[in-house]
Write an enzyme that holds these catalytic residues in place. Sequence first.
Site: not given
Length: 312
Positions: A231, A260, A278
Amino acid sequence: MIRSVLALLDIRPAYTVMLAERHDLHRYDLVPDKQKFLDEMGHQIRAVVTSARFGVPEDLLAQLPNLEVITSFGVGHDVFDLKALRDRGIRLSTTPDVLTDDVADTAIMLMHATLRQLVLGDDWVRSGKWAAKGPMALTRSVRGKKLGIVGLGRIGQAIASRAIPSGVEVGYFGRSRKDGDYRFFDNLTALATWSDILVLSCPGGAATNGIVNEAVLDALGKDGVVINIARGSVIDEPALISALQQGSIAGAGLDVFENEPDVDPAFANLDNVVLYPHLASGTVETRDAMGQLVVDNLDAWDERRELITPLV
């Protein structure tokens, strides 16, 4: 059939269709007047389908008094208040295992791409620099390096097993020692000092927020590389950017970021970082398997009040 299921997103079109065929499905993301919907339907909702990105916001959870179960698309659970769920007796499932291989593969991909400067090399050819300036500067080999893994869970172990054939020595930091031959560190800074490559595969959340800080990066050193498929919150991002800018570490391969998708623009100006949006679990095969597991968990709850992959 569960009387009313609330989906916060379209997990995958085919699997959302399956949910609609099997349950009384309501698409919360498509509801124009969400408060009106909750006033009229909130008490009927027994299950929520969500993701590791969205979770279930606290204000929404409070308006679902009869909620029994949440099925989440993904393995991250830092977006959920697990204590609040336990206190209300709400069960939660995630989609572990089915994404382990792709996420571990991405970590290895980023490791090699960062040390071998794959993105810079691609530009060296595309831009004509090879013809104009000659050969690109030499890169660094993975073989012979020490690989430190932060979090030796399912994904961490899969990364280790893939890294060994590349000729690395593996060490790890975690809450407890695992069975196996990898070297265990009970201190993250000590692991960083030992490592040439530091791979982050630990959960997000308060316990790991910013654990890779300036001191850890300094311990990794000017020849060290950071790979993050965990993360964005796990790294102190300003400290990482500063370390990359100043050359106090050699590089980074990043699949996740603090904000993000609004990634700090400083990353785009760095040649020593490989950026990925991601997408570690982002293959058709894995996302389909995740969607099927969401469906299967909801079916299991409907049929026998059990979950296949329970977290809470």
